[in-house]
Design an enzyme around this catalytic site. Structure first.
Site, PDB file in Angstrom:
ATOM      1  N   TYR A   7       0.820  -1.229   0.000  1.00 31.50           N
ATOM      2  CA  TYR A   7       0.000   0.000   0.000  1.00 31.50           C
ATOM      3  C   TYR A   7       0.845   1.266   0.000  1.00 31.50           C
ATOM      4  O   TYR A   7       0.436   2.269   0.591  1.00 31.50           O
ATOM      5  CB  TYR A   7      -0.897   0.057   1.249  1.00 31.50           C
ATOM      6  CG  TYR A   7      -1.830  -1.091   1.425  1.00 31.50           C
ATOM      7  CD1 TYR A   7      -2.873  -1.313   0.529  1.00 31.50           C
ATOM      8  CD2 TYR A   7      -1.700  -1.958   2.506  1.00 31.50           C
ATOM      9  CE1 TYR A   7      -3.762  -2.360   0.703  1.00 31.50           C
ATOM     10  CE2 TYR A   7      -2.586  -3.013   2.685  1.00 31.50           C
ATOM     11  CZ  TYR A   7      -3.607  -3.207   1.777  1.00 31.50           C
ATOM     12  OH  TYR A   7      -4.479  -4.246   1.963  1.00 31.50           O
ATOM     13  N   TYR A 134     -14.741  -4.481   2.922  1.00 23.01           N
ATOM     14  CA  TYR A 134     -13.373  -4.905   2.599  1.00 23.01           C
ATOM     15  C   TYR A 134     -13.200  -6.356   3.040  1.00 23.01           C
ATOM     16  O   TYR A 134     -13.458  -6.691   4.196  1.00 23.01           O
ATOM     17  CB  TYR A 134     -12.326  -4.039   3.312  1.00 23.01           C
ATOM     18  CG  TYR A 134     -10.926  -4.533   3.036  1.00 23.01           C
ATOM     19  CD1 TYR A 134     -10.305  -4.248   1.824  1.00 23.01           C
ATOM     20  CD2 TYR A 134     -10.243  -5.314   3.959  1.00 23.01           C
ATOM     21  CE1 TYR A 134      -9.030  -4.722   1.544  1.00 23.01           C
ATOM     22  CE2 TYR A 134      -8.969  -5.797   3.691  1.00 23.01           C
ATOM     23  CZ  TYR A 134      -8.371  -5.493   2.480  1.00 23.01           C
ATOM     24  OH  TYR A 134      -7.119  -5.975   2.217  1.00 23.01           O
ATOM     25  N   ASP A 238     -17.497 -12.389   7.702  1.00 18.10           N
ATOM     26  CA  ASP A 238     -16.054 -12.166   7.655  1.00 18.10           C
ATOM     27  C   ASP A 238     -15.659 -11.528   8.989  1.00 18.10           C
ATOM     28  O   ASP A 238     -15.753 -10.318   9.159  1.00 18.10           O
ATOM     29  CB  ASP A 238     -15.713 -11.258   6.469  1.00 18.10           C
ATOM     30  CG  ASP A 238     -14.232 -10.917   6.415  1.00 18.10           C
ATOM     31  OD1 ASP A 238     -13.502 -11.292   7.361  1.00 18.10           O
ATOM     32  OD2 ASP A 238     -13.804 -10.273   5.435  1.00 18.10           O
ATOM     33  N   LYS A 267      -6.375 -12.566  11.464  1.00 17.29           N
ATOM     34  CA  LYS A 267      -5.761 -11.468  12.233  1.00 17.29           C
ATOM     35  C   LYS A 267      -5.386 -11.807  13.676  1.00 17.29           C
ATOM     36  O   LYS A 267      -4.268 -12.233  13.927  1.00 17.29           O
ATOM     37  CB  LYS A 267      -6.653 -10.234  12.159  1.00 17.29           C
ATOM     38  CG  LYS A 267      -6.663  -9.619  10.752  1.00 17.29           C
ATOM     39  CD  LYS A 267      -6.849  -8.127  10.738  1.00 17.29           C
ATOM     40  CE  LYS A 267      -6.502  -7.527   9.397  1.00 17.29           C
ATOM     41  NZ  LYS A 267      -7.638  -7.321   8.506  1.00 17.29           N
TER      42      LYS A 267
HETATM   43  C1  LIG Z   1      -7.671  -7.622   6.984  1.00 18.43           C
HETATM   44  C2  LIG Z   1      -8.966  -8.175   6.527  1.00 18.43           C
HETATM   45  C3  LIG Z   1      -9.030  -9.160   5.542  1.00 18.43           C
HETATM   46  C4  LIG Z   1      -7.798  -9.659   4.802  1.00 18.43           C
HETATM   47  O1  LIG Z   1      -6.908 -10.272   5.654  1.00 18.43           O
HETATM   48  P1  LIG Z   1      -5.369 -10.426   5.208  1.00 18.43           P
HETATM   49  O2  LIG Z   1      -4.772 -11.292   6.253  1.00 18.43           O
HETATM   50  O3  LIG Z   1      -4.815  -9.040   5.199  1.00 18.43           O
HETATM   51  O4  LIG Z   1      -5.360 -11.050   3.873  1.00 18.43           O
HETATM   52  C5  LIG Z   1     -10.257  -9.684   5.209  1.00 18.43           C
HETATM   53  N1  LIG Z   1     -11.378  -9.257   5.828  1.00 18.43           N
HETATM   54  C6  LIG Z   1     -11.358  -8.319   6.782  1.00 18.43           C
HETATM   55  C7  LIG Z   1     -12.632  -7.930   7.445  1.00 18.43           C
HETATM   56  C8  LIG Z   1     -10.160  -7.733   7.163  1.00 18.43           C
HETATM   57  O5  LIG Z   1     -10.152  -6.772   8.094  1.00 18.43           O
END
Ligand SMILES: *Cc1c(COP(=O)(O)O)cnc(C)c1O
Length: 422
Positions: A7, A134, A238, A267
């Site tokens: 980025y 996202y 997600d 994460k």
């Molecule tokens: C960060 C994020 C992703 C992508 O995760 P990466 O480990 O960076 O590929 C997908 N969904 C959400 C909600 C996120 O915050």
């Protein structure tokens, strides 16, 4: 310089700061300057940096089994982690698929949802998502995310997705019911117009992260899920960001009366030590793949799938998380004590808090990522000793849970100074 940074437009960006070490909420830079990591290093550092029990668990595991192929083989750390997650997740979620980052966890969920219908002889070629969403940077994840500056270059390659508006809300919002009704009506309209077209809806429950810490009410989310499921459309949560306590609950879905068909976690899963992710599916989805027909197999995997070190880190982090539960409940009140007075600044609006996450907007005629306020605040904050990284005009805090209330109060004092100087 030999490294190509994420980025980052190298031509116009300041040089990256070199971090020498980190302990708890503090990063130490080359030269000795210390900064408080108020955004958990992109939302992964759950408890704090350098947690000794997680470090020890990784060390111990490395001496026993560091990695092994995960097809035709299995191991204790993976089984224990799957058990632990399933005990905490709502009952119908019963099958754990491992991968190694948030984007791949989303890709897996999308593939599972699509093939679930195909394996039952149905063609459901489309997905639903929320505006501003996202879900990651790989192609499938980009496709179900909002079209933005970040995906602009690849627009032609992204499959088309139907987006429904998101009823972003904040304290004192008197339009929230109207926005929610409009969102639900748009969704209902699409579902009625094209029944049996949609494989799934994907949503970041309660808080859309990268889209600007956009918050929604749980009652809305419950109606959204119920509506989809009443039309026999799968729902993917997600929880890559919201998982592991960020919203105050261990998982956002635990505070809701509805259960998603699939959930993505990453994460914070390892406490921020190692890359790892899971996609958890309801039993009915697993059963649609369980067959003598090789075509019904989920042909997906990654080299480091269920890496034992990652699993060991996740298990140790889980134990810490369980011990931290009472503190998670206190974050909202702590945030509000310091956040509410910020409303006195004329340039501040839309205060909002969900669990451990607090955010507000800066009034600007140029909202979005290209807003220069972001870089300005980032640099002034670093000078003052805090790692902040506003999402365009959205300033937010998502600290590691190990932060003390005194440290949190100090971070808000720094934010006050930044706002005075703006
Ligand atoms: C960060 C994020 C992703 C992508 O995760 P990466 O480990 O960076 O590929 C997908 N969904 C959400 C909600 C996120 O915050």
């Amino acid at each position: 310089m030999s490294i190509w940074y994420p980025y980052t437009q190298a031509k116009t960006s300041p040089l990256p700061l070199k971090v020498k070490s980190a302990q708890g909420v503090w990063l130490e830079l080359e030269g000795g300057h210390r900064i408080l990591d108020a955004i958990s290093s992109w939302w992964v550092t759950l408890h704090g940096h350098g947690e000794p029990t997680i470090a020890q668990a990784i060390y111990d595991q490395a001496q026993r089994l560091e990695q092994v192929i995960f097809a035709g083989f299995t191991h204790d750390p993976a089984e224990a982690l799957a058990d632990r997650l399933l005990q905490a997740l709502p009952q119908p979620l019963s099958r754990v698929f491992f991968s190694d980052n948030g984007s791949t966890a989303v890709e897996v969920a999308l593939k599972m949802a699509y093939q679930y219908w195909r394996n039952q002889g149905q063609k459901r070629p489309r997905f639903l998502a929320l505006e501003g969403a996202y879900h990651g940077d790989t192609f499938g994840a980009m496709a179900v995310g909002a079209r933005s500056l970040f995906s602009e270059a690849f627009g032609d390659l992204l499959w088309s997705v139907d987006f429904v508006p998101v009823p972003a809300t904040y304290r004192g919002d008197d339009q929230v019911e109207a926005k929610e009704a409009q969102c639900l009506q748009t969704l209902r309209h699409r579902l009625e117009q094209q029944p049996h077209t949609y494989a799934a809806l994907i949503v970041e429950p309660l808080v859309q992260g990268a889209g600007g810490m956009v918050m929604m009410r749980s009652s809305f989310l419950e109606q959204l899920v119920t509506l989809c499921q009443s039309f026999d459309v799968l729902v993917i949560f997600d929880e890559v960001m919201t998982g592991f306590g960020r919203t105050g609950e261990i998982f956002a879905c635990l505070g809701l009366s509805v259960v998603p068909d699939l959930i993505c976690l990453s994460k914070g899963i390892t406490g921020g030590f190692l890359p790892m992710s899971v996609t958890v599916a309801q039993e009915k989805i697993y059963q649609a793949f369980y067959s003598d027909d090789p075509l019904k197999t989920l042909y997906h995997g990654h080299s480091y799938t269920a890496n034992p070190l990652g699993c060991a880190a996740a298990l140790a982090s889980w134990d810490l998380l369980m011990a931290t539960r009472p503190k998670l409940q206190e974050f909202e009140a702590q945030h509000w004590t310091h956040l509410a007075p910020l409303m006195a600044y004329p340039q501040v609006e839309q205060l909002r808090v969900t669990g451990t996450i607090a955010a507000f907007n800066l009034k600007t005629d140029r909202p979005g990522y290209l807003n220069t306020l972001s870089l300005q605040i980032r640099q002034a904050a670093i000078q003052a000793g805090v790692l902040l990284r506003p999402l365009g005009h959205v300033v937010y805090l998502m600290p590691p849970y190990g932060i003390t209330w005194d440290e949190l109060a100090w971070v808000y004092r720094v934010i006050n100074t930044l706002l005075q100087d703006l």
